[in-house]
Structures are given as C-alpha cells and as structure tokens.
Motif scaffolding. Structure first.
Motif, short mmCIF file in Angstrom:
data_model
loop_
_atom_site.label_atom_id
_atom_site.label_comp_id
_atom_site.label_asym_id
_atom_site.label_seq_id
_atom_site.Cartn_x
_atom_site.Cartn_y
_atom_site.Cartn_z
N ASP A 13 0.84 -1.20 0.00
CA ASP A 13 0.00 0.00 0.00
C ASP A 13 0.88 1.25 0.00
OD1 ASP A 13 -1.81 2.02 0.33
OD2 ASP A 13 -2.85 1.11 2.03
N PRO A 14 0.91 1.99 -1.12
CA PRO A 14 1.73 3.20 -1.21
C PRO A 14 1.43 4.23 -0.13
CG PRO A 14 0.93 2.56 -3.38
CD PRO A 14 0.21 1.69 -2.39
N LYS A 15 0.25 4.17 0.46
CA LYS A 15 -0.09 5.12 1.52
C LYS A 15 0.79 4.92 2.75
CE LYS A 15 -4.98 5.63 0.24
NZ LYS A 15 -6.38 5.43 0.69
N ASN A 16 1.40 3.74 2.85
CA ASN A 16 2.26 3.44 4.00
C ASN A 16 3.68 4.00 3.85
OD1 ASN A 16 0.31 1.89 5.39
ND2 ASN A 16 0.84 0.05 4.22
N ILE A 17 4.02 4.46 2.65
CA ILE A 17 5.42 4.78 2.36
C ILE A 17 5.98 5.84 3.30
CG2 ILE A 17 6.97 5.80 0.66
CD1 ILE A 17 5.42 4.29 -1.50
N ASN A 18 5.26 6.94 3.48
CA ASN A 18 5.80 8.03 4.30
C ASN A 18 6.09 7.58 5.73
OD1 ASN A 18 6.46 10.97 4.52
ND2 ASN A 18 4.83 10.89 6.05
N ALA A 19 5.08 6.95 6.36
CA ALA A 19 5.26 6.50 7.74
C ALA A 19 6.35 5.44 7.84
CB ALA A 19 3.95 5.97 8.29
N CYS A 20 6.35 4.52 6.88
CA CYS A 20 7.34 3.44 6.93
C CYS A 20 8.76 3.95 6.73
CB CYS A 20 7.01 2.38 5.88
SG CYS A 20 5.59 1.35 6.32
N MET A 21 8.92 4.99 5.92
CA MET A 21 10.25 5.56 5.75
C MET A 21 10.76 6.16 7.06
SD MET A 21 11.51 4.93 2.82
CE MET A 21 12.89 6.05 2.86
N HIS A 22 9.88 6.85 7.77
CA HIS A 22 10.28 7.38 9.07
C HIS A 22 10.67 6.25 10.02
CE1 HIS A 22 9.43 11.50 8.17
NE2 HIS A 22 8.12 11.33 8.06
N LEU A 23 9.88 5.18 10.00
CA LEU A 23 10.18 4.04 10.87
C LEU A 23 11.50 3.37 10.49
CD1 LEU A 23 6.63 2.45 11.26
CD2 LEU A 23 7.94 3.68 13.01
N LEU A 24 11.79 3.32 9.20
CA LEU A 24 13.06 2.75 8.77
C LEU A 24 14.24 3.54 9.34
CD1 LEU A 24 12.38 1.85 5.01
CD2 LEU A 24 13.04 0.25 6.81
N PHE A 25 14.15 4.85 9.26
CA PHE A 25 15.22 5.68 9.81
C PHE A 25 15.33 5.52 11.32
CE2 PHE A 25 14.95 8.08 5.77
CZ PHE A 25 16.31 8.18 5.48
N ILE A 26 14.18 5.48 12.00
CA ILE A 26 14.19 5.31 13.45
C ILE A 26 14.82 3.97 13.83
CG2 ILE A 26 12.69 4.94 15.46
CD1 ILE A 26 10.76 7.01 14.13
N ALA A 27 14.41 2.91 13.13
CA ALA A 27 14.95 1.57 13.42
C ALA A 27 16.46 1.54 13.19
CB ALA A 27 14.25 0.53 12.55
N LYS A 28 16.91 2.17 12.11
CA LYS A 28 18.35 2.20 11.84
C LYS A 28 19.09 2.96 12.93
CE LYS A 28 22.19 1.45 9.82
NZ LYS A 28 22.77 0.09 9.86
N ASN A 29 18.51 4.07 13.39
CA ASN A 29 19.14 4.82 14.47
C ASN A 29 19.28 3.97 15.73
OD1 ASN A 29 19.45 7.17 12.97
ND2 ASN A 29 17.49 8.03 13.62
N LEU A 30 18.24 3.23 16.06
CA LEU A 30 18.29 2.37 17.24
C LEU A 30 19.31 1.25 17.06
CD1 LEU A 30 14.50 2.11 18.17
CD2 LEU A 30 16.26 3.56 19.22
#
Length: 234
Positions: free
Chosen positions: A179-196
C-alpha cells in the motif's frame, strides 16, 4: 611525604570526578533515549521535540568532560592503568555524545511520524527500544562497576537487536509494497529503526572500552553480528 600524599589524593579525586561525570552524562543520555522511544511509541510530537532540544545539554557535558580530561593529561601525565582510564573516558564520552545525537534524530522523526496515519510497525520500535535501553543501561553499569563480564554480555547481545532490525526492515518493505499510503510513515520508521540499531553498535563500542579499561585487552574474537543480508539501511 605529606605533599606527596596530597598530590596522590588530588590525582585520584580528579580521576574519580571524571568517572562520576561520565556516569552522570550516561544517565542524561539514557533519559533522552527513553523519551525519544516513548515519543515514537505514543506518537507524542511534543515529547519528541523536547528530546531533540535536550541534546544541547548532552553536548555541553561532553565538552566539560573533554576539558577535564585534557587538563588531567597535561598536568598529571598518567601512565599504565591510569592512562587506560583516561583514554577510555575520552572514547566513552564521544560515544555517548553520538548516542545523544541519535536519540535526537529519533525525536525529530517522532514529530513527523505523529502527523501521519497509524501504522502497526510502531510496536516493533517499542521492542527495539527496550533492547537498546537494556544494552545502554547494562554497559553504563559495567563502566560504573568496572565489570568486564557485564560488558561482554552487552557485546554479545547486540546480535539479537540486529536480527530484530533485519526482520523489521523486511516487514516495512512489504508494507510499502502492499500500500503506497504506508510509504511516508514506513520511511520514518526505517530511519528510526536504523538509528536504534546504531545505538546498539555504540553500546558494544563502550563495552569494548570497558573491557580494555579493566583487563588491558579488547574482547577476544570478532564481535558477534547477526547477518543482515540486503537489509542494511543508511
């Protein structure tokens, strides 16, 4: 003799003050990290912004400790065990400052994420966050108590965080593809997960320095790392 005893006592106090300051700085970073994670999990933009703003306090403390270490090096010229304490202090302070930076990055992402729609991936951030907080808390305890075994435990446990990160990476990619609607939120989560995940790496860096500080050698063998395959994200 009295002057000599006074010098030794003053020197020991300087070393102890540096260690105490590092433990205090570690407490600030722990609290900053905890709030950053909570701001994501609870979608609390205000807490995320506050977490970001508090990074200046961590930076100021790093400068104070660095100055104290430089003064001690210039005046005392430490050798052997004392020199290991000083060198470890310099490295650990720098690492803690970087952890503070990553906590601030998570706080910034939390502000943006709070404006987006709900996503189930936030629960995984909570799990990653607990693992990271445990690693940081334990490694600071290892430094405070000069406990090389606890430091080794942190050094070995980072691979569990790596495994969760890789699994979460795949989960987020799938959510974006479905679902392309998830892209924005998931990108933020990807960065957060990488930071952790990077904070977990920093915890193992501190663990290595604690081991060296106490025993004079780095941990034997290569650092345990879970295979990430193609799931690394910078």
């Amino acid at each position: 003799m009295r002057d000599s005893q006074h010098i030794v006592k003053s020197y020991d106090e300087e070393l102890q003050n540096i260690s105490t300051s590092i433990i205090e700085m570690g407490g600030l970073v722990e609290a900053q990290l905890a709030d950053a994670i909570e701001s994501v999990v609870r979608r609390n933009a205000q807490l995320g912004a506050q977490t970001d703003q508090r990074d200046a306090q961590v930076d100021a403390m790093e400068r104070e400790i660095d100055e104290a270490v430089v003064r001690l090096l210039a005046r005392r010229q430490p050798m052997a065990d004392d020199l290991r304490q000083v060198l470890a202090a310099l490295k650990i302070v720098g690492i803690l400052e970087r952890v503070g930076d990553y906590a601030a990055h998570v706080g910034k992402r939390a502000v943006m994420l709070a404006q987006d729609h709900e996503t189930p991936g936030i629960a995984v951030i909570g799990r990653m966050g607990k693992m990271v907080r445990d690693l940081i808390g334990d490694v600071l305890g290892a430094y405070a108590r000069r406990d090389p075994e606890l430091a080794l435990s942190v050094w070995r446990r980072d691979q569990d965080l790596d495994q969760l990160y890789a699994s979460f990476f795949r989960e987020l990619l799938t959510a974006m593809a479905e679902d392309p609607k998830n892209i924005n939120a998931c990108m933020h989560l990807l960065f957060i997960a990488k930071n952790l995940e990077r904070v977990g790496d920093f915890a193992t860096n501190i663990a290595e320095n604690v081991h060296f500080l106490v025993l004079g050698v780095m941990p034997a063998g290569k650092r345990p790392k879970a295979a990430k395959g193609d799931y690394s994200f910078e």
